[in-house]
Write a protein that holds these residues in place. Sequence first.
Motif, PDB file in Angstrom:
ATOM      1  N   HIS A 281       0.835  -1.200   0.000  1.00 25.39           N
ATOM      2  CA  HIS A 281       0.000   0.000   0.000  1.00 25.39           C
ATOM      3  C   HIS A 281       0.869   1.249   0.000  1.00 25.39           C
ATOM      4  O   HIS A 281       1.738   1.413   0.842  1.00 25.39           O
ATOM      5  CB  HIS A 281      -0.920   0.010   1.224  1.00 25.39           C
ATOM      6  CG  HIS A 281      -1.814  -1.177   1.282  1.00 25.39           C
ATOM      7  ND1 HIS A 281      -2.886  -1.332   0.440  1.00 25.39           N
ATOM      8  CD2 HIS A 281      -1.782  -2.296   2.042  1.00 25.39           C
ATOM      9  CE1 HIS A 281      -3.492  -2.481   0.700  1.00 25.39           C
ATOM     10  NE2 HIS A 281      -2.836  -3.079   1.664  1.00 25.39           N
ATOM     11  N   ASP A 283      -0.084   4.989   0.065  1.00 20.34           N
ATOM     12  CA  ASP A 283      -0.957   6.153   0.181  1.00 20.34           C
ATOM     13  C   ASP A 283      -2.180   6.069  -0.727  1.00 20.34           C
ATOM     14  O   ASP A 283      -2.355   6.891  -1.628  1.00 20.34           O
ATOM     15  CB  ASP A 283      -0.165   7.420  -0.150  1.00 20.34           C
ATOM     16  CG  ASP A 283      -0.912   8.671   0.331  1.00 20.34           C
ATOM     17  OD1 ASP A 283      -1.931   8.514   1.026  1.00 20.34           O
ATOM     18  OD2 ASP A 283      -0.466   9.781   0.003  1.00 20.34           O
ATOM     19  N   GLU A 285      -5.861   6.456  -2.261  1.00 24.23           N
ATOM     20  CA  GLU A 285      -6.823   7.552  -2.195  1.00 24.23           C
ATOM     21  C   GLU A 285      -8.082   7.102  -1.467  1.00 24.23           C
ATOM     22  O   GLU A 285      -8.605   6.027  -1.724  1.00 24.23           O
ATOM     23  CB  GLU A 285      -7.167   8.001  -3.617  1.00 24.23           C
ATOM     24  CG  GLU A 285      -8.132   9.168  -3.685  1.00 24.23           C
ATOM     25  CD  GLU A 285      -8.503   9.492  -5.122  1.00 24.23           C
ATOM     26  OE1 GLU A 285      -9.419  10.313  -5.317  1.00 24.23           O
ATOM     27  OE2 GLU A 285      -7.871   8.927  -6.028  1.00 24.23           O
ATOM     28  N   GLU A 286      -8.571   7.945  -0.562  1.00 25.90           N
ATOM     29  CA  GLU A 286      -9.786   7.633   0.187  1.00 25.90           C
ATOM     30  C   GLU A 286     -11.006   8.013  -0.642  1.00 25.90           C
ATOM     31  O   GLU A 286     -11.660   9.024  -0.395  1.00 25.90           O
ATOM     32  CB  GLU A 286      -9.783   8.376   1.524  1.00 25.90           C
ATOM     33  CG  GLU A 286      -8.897   7.741   2.571  1.00 25.90           C
ATOM     34  CD  GLU A 286      -9.517   6.477   3.141  1.00 25.90           C
ATOM     35  OE1 GLU A 286     -10.269   6.549   4.125  1.00 25.90           O
ATOM     36  OE2 GLU A 286      -9.247   5.399   2.579  1.00 25.90           O
ATOM     37  N   ARG A 369      -9.476  13.505  10.586  1.00 23.12           N
ATOM     38  CA  ARG A 369      -9.445  12.608   9.430  1.00 23.12           C
ATOM     39  C   ARG A 369      -8.072  11.944   9.378  1.00 23.12           C
ATOM     40  O   ARG A 369      -7.054  12.618   9.401  1.00 23.12           O
ATOM     41  CB  ARG A 369      -9.674  13.390   8.129  1.00 23.12           C
ATOM     42  CG  ARG A 369      -9.516  12.542   6.869  1.00 23.12           C
ATOM     43  CD  ARG A 369     -10.000  13.333   5.651  1.00 23.12           C
ATOM     44  NE  ARG A 369      -9.289  14.585   5.497  1.00 23.12           N
ATOM     45  CZ  ARG A 369      -8.128  14.708   4.863  1.00 23.12           C
ATOM     46  NH1 ARG A 369      -7.529  13.641   4.371  1.00 23.12           N
ATOM     47  NH2 ARG A 369      -7.545  15.879   4.741  1.00 23.12           N
ATOM     48  N   VAL A 371      -4.980  10.649   7.842  1.00 20.44           N
ATOM     49  CA  VAL A 371      -4.280  10.885   6.585  1.00 20.44           C
ATOM     50  C   VAL A 371      -3.310   9.726   6.376  1.00 20.44           C
ATOM     51  O   VAL A 371      -2.333   9.597   7.105  1.00 20.44           O
ATOM     52  CB  VAL A 371      -3.504  12.217   6.639  1.00 20.44           C
ATOM     53  CG1 VAL A 371      -2.821  12.479   5.306  1.00 20.44           C
ATOM     54  CG2 VAL A 371      -4.470  13.351   6.985  1.00 20.44           C
ATOM     55  N   PRO A 372      -3.550   8.853   5.384  1.00 26.16           N
ATOM     56  CA  PRO A 372      -2.734   7.648   5.255  1.00 26.16           C
ATOM     57  C   PRO A 372      -1.243   7.914   5.167  1.00 26.16           C
ATOM     58  O   PRO A 372      -0.443   7.192   5.731  1.00 26.16           O
ATOM     59  CB  PRO A 372      -3.272   7.016   3.959  1.00 26.16           C
ATOM     60  CG  PRO A 372      -4.679   7.517   3.864  1.00 26.16           C
ATOM     61  CD  PRO A 372      -4.632   8.902   4.406  1.00 26.16           C
ATOM     62  N   GLU A 400     -18.234   7.274   3.100  1.00 20.03           N
ATOM     63  CA  GLU A 400     -17.596   5.968   3.245  1.00 20.03           C
ATOM     64  C   GLU A 400     -18.604   4.836   3.071  1.00 20.03           C
ATOM     65  O   GLU A 400     -18.343   3.848   2.387  1.00 20.03           O
ATOM     66  CB  GLU A 400     -16.925   5.873   4.618  1.00 20.03           C
ATOM     67  CG  GLU A 400     -16.035   4.663   4.787  1.00 20.03           C
ATOM     68  CD  GLU A 400     -15.273   4.721   6.088  1.00 20.03           C
ATOM     69  OE1 GLU A 400     -15.881   4.397   7.134  1.00 20.03           O
ATOM     70  OE2 GLU A 400     -14.098   5.109   6.074  1.00 20.03           O
ATOM     71  N   GLY A 448      -5.628   3.231   4.880  1.00 21.72           N
ATOM     72  CA  GLY A 448      -6.800   4.086   4.932  1.00 21.72           C
ATOM     73  C   GLY A 448      -8.031   3.345   5.417  1.00 21.72           C
ATOM     74  O   GLY A 448      -8.160   2.128   5.289  1.00 21.72           O
ATOM     75  N   SER A 449      -8.959   4.096   5.955  1.00 21.17           N
ATOM     76  CA  SER A 449     -10.114   3.521   6.632  1.00 21.17           C
ATOM     77  C   SER A 449     -11.062   2.787   5.696  1.00 21.17           C
ATOM     78  O   SER A 449     -11.548   1.701   5.999  1.00 21.17           O
ATOM     79  CB  SER A 449     -10.873   4.630   7.373  1.00 21.17           C
ATOM     80  OG  SER A 449     -12.038   4.131   7.986  1.00 21.17           O
ATOM     81  N   THR A 450     -11.342   3.361   4.522  1.00 27.20           N
ATOM     82  CA  THR A 450     -12.306   2.748   3.611  1.00 27.20           C
ATOM     83  C   THR A 450     -11.824   1.388   3.130  1.00 27.20           C
ATOM     84  O   THR A 450     -12.579   0.409   3.117  1.00 27.20           O
ATOM     85  CB  THR A 450     -12.566   3.671   2.404  1.00 27.20           C
ATOM     86  OG1 THR A 450     -12.984   4.941   2.864  1.00 27.20           O
ATOM     87  CG2 THR A 450     -13.634   3.081   1.497  1.00 27.20           C
TER      88      THR A 450
END
Length: 643
Positions: A281, A283, A285-286, A369, A371-372, A400, A448-450
């Motif tokens: 992974h 970074d 995109e969310e 939020r 940030v990855p 999300e 990232g969360s998603t």
Amino acid sequence: MENQSPKNNETKKGLTGNFKKAFGSTGAILGNVASQARETVESAADSASRKASLLFAEKSRRGQLDDKNVDELVTAFHEWLTLRKKVTIKKGEFSDSEGSYYISIKEQGLLGQSYLFIFTAEPSEVITRQVASLLWQGQKFNGVAILAKSWPLGRLNLEKNLGILIWENGIRLGKNSGATDYLSSWLVDYTGYQFEEKALIEKEVSQLSSNMTRSNKFFIGRDDALTLIDRSIVNYSEKHNYEIKPWIFSIFGEGGIGKSYFLQHIKEIYVPYILFAHIDHQDPEESEEGLISLIKNLASKLAEQGCDITHFEKVFTQHLLSNNSTQQPAGEKAVSGNLEDVLKVGKVLGGTDTKRILNQVTKKGSFIRIVPSFFNVAGVMADVGFGIYDRISEAQQKKEAAILSSQTIAELTEALIEDLASFVKDQQKQYLFWRRPVLAFDSYELIGSTADKWLRNLFLKSKKLQELLPVVIISGRYELMRFDSRWAEFQAELRTIELAPFSQNEADNYLSKFGITDQARSKTLYDLTGGHPLFLTLSANLGTEETIIQVLTDRILEEVEPEWHELFIEMAVPEAGFNLDTVEKIVDKSIDARKAFKELSKVSFVTGKSGLISYLPSVRKVLLKYGDQVSPDRIDGIREKLK
């Protein structure tokens, strides 16, 4: 070789009677078919007993066939042969391979054939030599067949001219001959199941040999971690497949500790047996397109290893054709704010549960939020907005949820799993050592969360995926339960493995690969590097301590923008670590302390505890030595400021 009878077992009833007892009249038909040795296998498949045979086939695949001892099997085969009046039988036990037996027969008549049968737990090299010895003694056989309870995973080749039947898997390997047909005919009557014909493995051994040894030279230690994962990857007996746990592994450790190398090592040592997809992974995109890109990347990695993703590509192409990209409404963008306000709320930087910290901060009226690119060993870095928490938070949650519930994501996920299922099922039909999917997600702290929720809630929870018996390895700076406590849903299937720096003994062993055998030299390097694998590698063939410190410092500073190099070295002075207040005490007023703090916090060689950023011990030691070498007065001045 001694001609001695195997252990006697209770006499079994005749073939037809035994089979009828299990299946009634249907079994009798197949039992009678079994009287013609070489014709039975073909005839049984088309007989009225096919339904019974298929039932046994399913039992075999689920490991429900009786667990017979080798002596029981050889006795049963011998009794079956004695019912045939036109063969001469000899039997015995191999003298130097306890528990392994042979039976040879000679058919009567001018055109009668001779066959040799071997019964063993595993077809070892000893047994192979014994068979060769029999042949070298001038005993000519028209066919040689082995009945083994299992096949050892380490043997990736089949001896030429041998037919092999594997009891635990219910399959046939190798050359078909009259000897193989004899065993197959007996097994149809004995089990009611026609053993399936398969190959041993997909690829030739010659294609694999260079890969299988490539990573072994410099790989040291990690035995416990490898053993734990090995139990899930290397378990191809259908008897145990339904019991494999765990199948999800959380590999974590500090930057440079060897996590990615560990994953590469797994790929290389298990390459014949696995379908390996390694996602690193960077970074992501969310957004929906960011998640689609991740899924596409996973599909591409599987395709590189031989998995046909035709269905996925069709769905993906349809998505591209129908996709009308939309701009995110300006009102939904997170508003950048003051990081200091977050630090005042609580212990944001590492050491405590991330989600709990986020909850604490949001209760204070700020929106955070993740940030990855900043979600590193330092812990949570945040952008903060004021006065719009409720609206922004709700908008982000809705966004999300919309991404994860979108038709495109659902269709791509389903298509990927279907293609993977087709590959696995095809492998299981063709090969004893079918390639188990091993999916590795590296640098997971950047995901990232998603994407994390997609992996947990959509992908890994899929029953279709779980039926394929995958092994999933998630590697990052944090263990999964700390990354998100909702991974507890997989607690029964999840195991956590921490990769730590080498011990002195492991460091000695590792350095010996570089030709360093002097114990004093090895100890010096270990003391300088703290057993950190990356630092040991960099310093192994360097000369003086001064040179080692210079090289290691240069490597550490590669992750830091040049304008912050000096400050990064200076922040090694505080023994307990530093926070924003510490940075403000040290930097000149012309420097933005908050920006400096953020830059210092995001590199891989730092960790967080009790609201403070700390360098890893080996990193701090190197930076302090470097500071004392090149600018001792400046380092002493920092010490004075912090008193």
